[in-house]
Design a protein around this motif. Structure first.
Motif, PDB file in Angstrom:
ATOM      1  N   LEU A 190       0.813  -1.150   0.052  1.00  0.00           N
ATOM      2  CA  LEU A 190      -0.160   0.039   0.122  1.00  0.00           C
ATOM      3  C   LEU A 190       0.753   1.274  -0.042  1.00  0.00           C
ATOM      4  O   LEU A 190       0.557   2.274  -0.759  1.00  0.00           O
ATOM      5  N   ASN A 191       1.956   1.208   0.948  1.00  0.00           N
ATOM      6  CA  ASN A 191       2.711   2.386   0.952  1.00  0.00           C
ATOM      7  C   ASN A 191       3.855   2.710   0.017  1.00  0.00           C
ATOM      8  O   ASN A 191       4.562   3.635  -0.236  1.00  0.00           O
ATOM      9  N   SER A 192       3.825   1.676  -1.070  1.00  0.00           N
ATOM     10  CA  SER A 192       4.789   1.633  -2.155  1.00  0.00           C
ATOM     11  C   SER A 192       4.275   2.801  -3.057  1.00  0.00           C
ATOM     12  O   SER A 192       5.161   3.265  -3.950  1.00  0.00           O
ATOM     13  N   GLY A 193       3.074   3.060  -3.165  1.00  0.00           N
ATOM     14  CA  GLY A 193       2.323   4.107  -4.158  1.00  0.00           C
ATOM     15  C   GLY A 193       2.108   3.351  -5.338  1.00  0.00           C
ATOM     16  O   GLY A 193       1.421   4.094  -6.192  1.00  0.00           O
ATOM     17  N   ASN A 194       2.274   2.217  -5.404  1.00  0.00           N
ATOM     18  CA  ASN A 194       1.788   1.235  -6.501  1.00  0.00           C
ATOM     19  C   ASN A 194       0.431   0.898  -6.417  1.00  0.00           C
ATOM     20  O   ASN A 194       0.595  -0.631  -5.993  1.00  0.00           O
ATOM     21  N   THR A 195      -0.438   1.564  -6.587  1.00  0.00           N
ATOM     22  CA  THR A 195      -1.669   1.078  -6.107  1.00  0.00           C
ATOM     23  C   THR A 195      -2.667   0.732  -7.193  1.00  0.00           C
ATOM     24  O   THR A 195      -3.989   0.596  -6.968  1.00  0.00           O
ATOM     25  N   THR A 196      -2.369   0.382  -8.260  1.00  0.00           N
ATOM     26  CA  THR A 196      -2.973  -0.056  -9.703  1.00  0.00           C
ATOM     27  C   THR A 196      -3.921  -1.482  -9.123  1.00  0.00           C
ATOM     28  O   THR A 196      -3.342  -2.304  -8.595  1.00  0.00           O
ATOM     29  N   GLY A 197      -5.260  -1.314  -9.234  1.00  0.00           N
ATOM     30  CA  GLY A 197      -5.996  -2.337  -8.945  1.00  0.00           C
ATOM     31  C   GLY A 197      -6.575  -2.439  -7.308  1.00  0.00           C
ATOM     32  O   GLY A 197      -7.210  -3.292  -7.045  1.00  0.00           O
ATOM     33  N   LEU A 198      -6.014  -1.573  -6.587  1.00  0.00           N
ATOM     34  CA  LEU A 198      -6.391  -1.679  -5.322  1.00  0.00           C
ATOM     35  C   LEU A 198      -7.576  -0.932  -4.926  1.00  0.00           C
ATOM     36  O   LEU A 198      -7.733   0.314  -5.493  1.00  0.00           O
ATOM     37  N   GLN A 232     -10.361   1.528  -4.157  1.00  0.00           N
ATOM     38  CA  GLN A 232     -10.612   2.984  -3.469  1.00  0.00           C
ATOM     39  C   GLN A 232      -9.273   3.652  -3.316  1.00  0.00           C
ATOM     40  O   GLN A 232      -9.136   4.982  -3.151  1.00  0.00           O
ATOM     41  N   VAL A 233      -8.097   3.253  -3.689  1.00  0.00           N
ATOM     42  CA  VAL A 233      -6.789   4.072  -3.644  1.00  0.00           C
ATOM     43  C   VAL A 233      -6.095   4.068  -4.985  1.00  0.00           C
ATOM     44  O   VAL A 233      -4.633   4.370  -4.707  1.00  0.00           O
ATOM     45  N   GLU A 234      -6.874   4.005  -5.916  1.00  0.00           N
ATOM     46  CA  GLU A 234      -6.105   3.750  -7.269  1.00  0.00           C
ATOM     47  C   GLU A 234      -5.334   5.554  -7.699  1.00  0.00           C
ATOM     48  O   GLU A 234      -4.572   5.567  -8.476  1.00  0.00           O
ATOM     49  N   SER A 235      -6.001   6.383  -7.412  1.00  0.00           N
ATOM     50  CA  SER A 235      -5.961   7.698  -7.836  1.00  0.00           C
ATOM     51  C   SER A 235      -4.750   8.507  -7.431  1.00  0.00           C
ATOM     52  O   SER A 235      -4.342   7.992  -6.277  1.00  0.00           O
ATOM     53  N   ALA A 236      -4.271   9.376  -8.265  1.00  0.00           N
ATOM     54  CA  ALA A 236      -2.969  10.224  -7.778  1.00  0.00           C
ATOM     55  C   ALA A 236      -3.234  10.800  -6.542  1.00  0.00           C
ATOM     56  O   ALA A 236      -2.221  10.891  -5.520  1.00  0.00           O
ATOM     57  N   GLY A 237      -4.365  11.497  -6.126  1.00  0.00           N
ATOM     58  CA  GLY A 237      -4.650  11.910  -4.935  1.00  0.00           C
ATOM     59  C   GLY A 237      -4.501  11.197  -3.729  1.00  0.00           C
ATOM     60  O   GLY A 237      -4.132  11.492  -2.692  1.00  0.00           O
ATOM     61  N   MET A 238      -5.190  10.071  -4.101  1.00  0.00           N
ATOM     62  CA  MET A 238      -5.198   9.003  -3.016  1.00  0.00           C
ATOM     63  C   MET A 238      -3.771   8.539  -2.894  1.00  0.00           C
ATOM     64  O   MET A 238      -3.556   8.240  -1.368  1.00  0.00           O
ATOM     65  N   ARG A 239      -3.072   8.206  -3.631  1.00  0.00           N
ATOM     66  CA  ARG A 239      -1.581   7.993  -3.409  1.00  0.00           C
ATOM     67  C   ARG A 239      -0.890   9.112  -2.901  1.00  0.00           C
ATOM     68  O   ARG A 239      -0.102   8.618  -1.882  1.00  0.00           O
ATOM     69  N   ASP A 240      -1.177  10.245  -2.998  1.00  0.00           N
ATOM     70  CA  ASP A 240      -0.439  11.300  -2.122  1.00  0.00           C
ATOM     71  C   ASP A 240      -0.721  11.532  -0.821  1.00  0.00           C
ATOM     72  O   ASP A 240      -0.096  11.606  -0.097  1.00  0.00           O
ATOM     73  N   ALA A 241      -2.183  10.977  -0.526  1.00  0.00           N
ATOM     74  CA  ALA A 241      -2.816  10.941   0.824  1.00  0.00           C
ATOM     75  C   ALA A 241      -1.958   9.875   1.574  1.00  0.00           C
ATOM     76  O   ALA A 241      -1.625   9.915   2.684  1.00  0.00           O
ATOM     77  N   ILE A 242      -1.879   8.442   0.884  1.00  0.00           N
ATOM     78  CA  ILE A 242      -1.341   7.746   1.484  1.00  0.00           C
ATOM     79  C   ILE A 242       0.309   8.018   1.785  1.00  0.00           C
ATOM     80  O   ILE A 242       0.765   7.509   2.911  1.00  0.00           O
ATOM     81  N   LEU A 249     -11.746  -2.324   4.670  1.00  0.00           N
ATOM     82  CA  LEU A 249     -11.646  -3.809   4.763  1.00  0.00           C
ATOM     83  C   LEU A 249     -11.370  -4.288   3.302  1.00  0.00           C
ATOM     84  O   LEU A 249     -10.321  -5.290   3.304  1.00  0.00           O
ATOM     85  N   ILE A 250     -12.183  -3.868   2.477  1.00  0.00           N
ATOM     86  CA  ILE A 250     -11.792  -4.369   0.990  1.00  0.00           C
ATOM     87  C   ILE A 250     -10.753  -3.700   0.180  1.00  0.00           C
ATOM     88  O   ILE A 250      -9.676  -4.522  -0.280  1.00  0.00           O
ATOM     89  N   THR A 251     -10.179  -2.687   0.673  1.00  0.00           N
ATOM     90  CA  THR A 251      -8.832  -1.959   0.370  1.00  0.00           C
ATOM     91  C   THR A 251      -7.902  -2.888   0.925  1.00  0.00           C
ATOM     92  O   THR A 251      -6.760  -3.340   0.249  1.00  0.00           O
ATOM     93  N   TYR A 252      -7.825  -3.353   2.022  1.00  0.00           N
ATOM     94  CA  TYR A 252      -6.876  -4.344   2.673  1.00  0.00           C
ATOM     95  C   TYR A 252      -6.825  -5.566   1.988  1.00  0.00           C
ATOM     96  O   TYR A 252      -5.630  -5.970   1.713  1.00  0.00           O
ATOM     97  N   GLN A 253      -7.871  -6.136   1.817  1.00  0.00           N
ATOM     98  CA  GLN A 253      -7.895  -7.480   1.147  1.00  0.00           C
ATOM     99  C   GLN A 253      -7.093  -7.207  -0.303  1.00  0.00           C
ATOM    100  O   GLN A 253      -6.465  -8.487  -0.713  1.00  0.00           O
ATOM    101  N   THR A 254      -7.657  -6.435  -0.955  1.00  0.00           N
ATOM    102  CA  THR A 254      -6.838  -6.040  -2.279  1.00  0.00           C
ATOM    103  C   THR A 254      -5.275  -6.028  -2.041  1.00  0.00           C
ATOM    104  O   THR A 254      -4.432  -6.740  -2.903  1.00  0.00           O
ATOM    105  N   CYS A 255      -4.930  -5.294  -1.105  1.00  0.00           N
ATOM    106  CA  CYS A 255      -3.432  -5.045  -0.885  1.00  0.00           C
ATOM    107  C   CYS A 255      -2.797  -6.222  -0.443  1.00  0.00           C
ATOM    108  O   CYS A 255      -1.799  -6.534  -0.772  1.00  0.00           O
TER     109      CYS A 255
END
Length: 235
Positions: A21-29, A31-41, A181-187
């Motif tokens: 999750l923290n790697s920033g490579n969130t393709t397919g995860l 709720q957290v795929e967008s550039a804004g979400m990656r920045d928040a992470i 929970l679904i975000t985490y499961q995909t991670c």
């Protein structure tokens, strides 16, 4: 691989999942795929499920201003402000920032002696911003704070205004938790079974060429070979 996975029984503190999750490579995860979400992470560096719930709740117009503050307090670079000592147990999990509607209700209960039913009416009044309702609730809140916690009326009214500001953007935690929970499961799936995860994504979106192009780039970046159609292999 012949492995049977019960996705509801995976550990929620898996280091590899949070590393992914923290790697920033969130393709397919989820709720957290967008550039804004990656920045928040990047700012919050989630290390537990509570952090993911908070990110999903904070990443909206209004509360997203608190994302850098949440990150700084989490890292120990800034001290949390709990508004009042009685509210520390209510706000500890979110570092003094009132993120959830449930926290608004619990704060009214702890500080002013509201019932949970009464606290829900307060939450709704704060969300709607109807002046007559707000004035009525302010009176109840201030009286409750004086009687229950020994505050003076001026401080009680100031706390009411602070909570009202948060309540305007408050999110429903139970909703965010289900999503997190679904975000985490995909991670977790991507961290431990990247090949199967990417294959499943591409199968799911096989009719969407735009997404397939993104997934193709991602498999190349991950070092996963993507075979062309082959009548001898692809069935």
């Amino acid at each position: 691989q012949g492995i049977d996975i019960d996705i509801l029984k995976i550990p929620l503190d898996d280091p590899e999942a949070y590393k992914t999750l923290n790697s920033g490579n969130t393709t397919g995860l989820f709720q957290v795929e967008s550039a804004g979400m990656r920045d928040a992470i990047k700012k919050i560096r989630p290390s537990c499920l509570e952090d993911i719930i908070a990110i999903l709740s904070l990443y909206r117009p209004g509360p997203m201003d608190n994302i850098p503050v949440y990150g700084r307090i989490k890292e120990g670079k800034e001290e949390p402000d709990y508004i009042h000592p009685k509210l520390e147990p209510v706000l500890r999990e979110t570092y003094g920032i009132m993120v959830y509607q449930e926290q608004v209700m619990e704060a009214a209960k702890v500080l002013c002696g509201y019932t949970l039913g009464g606290a829900d009416l307060l939450r709704r009044a704060m969300g709607k911003k109807i002046k007559a309702e707000m004035d009525a609730q302010r009176s109840v809140f201030v009286k409750g704070a004086v009687d229950t916690s020994g505050l003076d009326e001026k401080r009680a009214s100031e706390i009411f205004d602070l909570i009202a500001k948060f309540a305007d953007y408050g999110f429903n935690k139970s909703h965010a938790a289900a999503y997190a929970l679904i975000t985490y499961q995909t991670c977790w799936m991507r961290a431990h079974y990247p090949l199967e995860f990417m294959a499943a994504l591409m199968t799911l979106d096989r009719g969407n060429t735009d997404k397939l192009a993104i997934f193709k780039q991602e498999t190349q970046r991950m070092g996963i070979p993507l075979l062309p159609p082959d009548i001898n292999r692809s069935q």
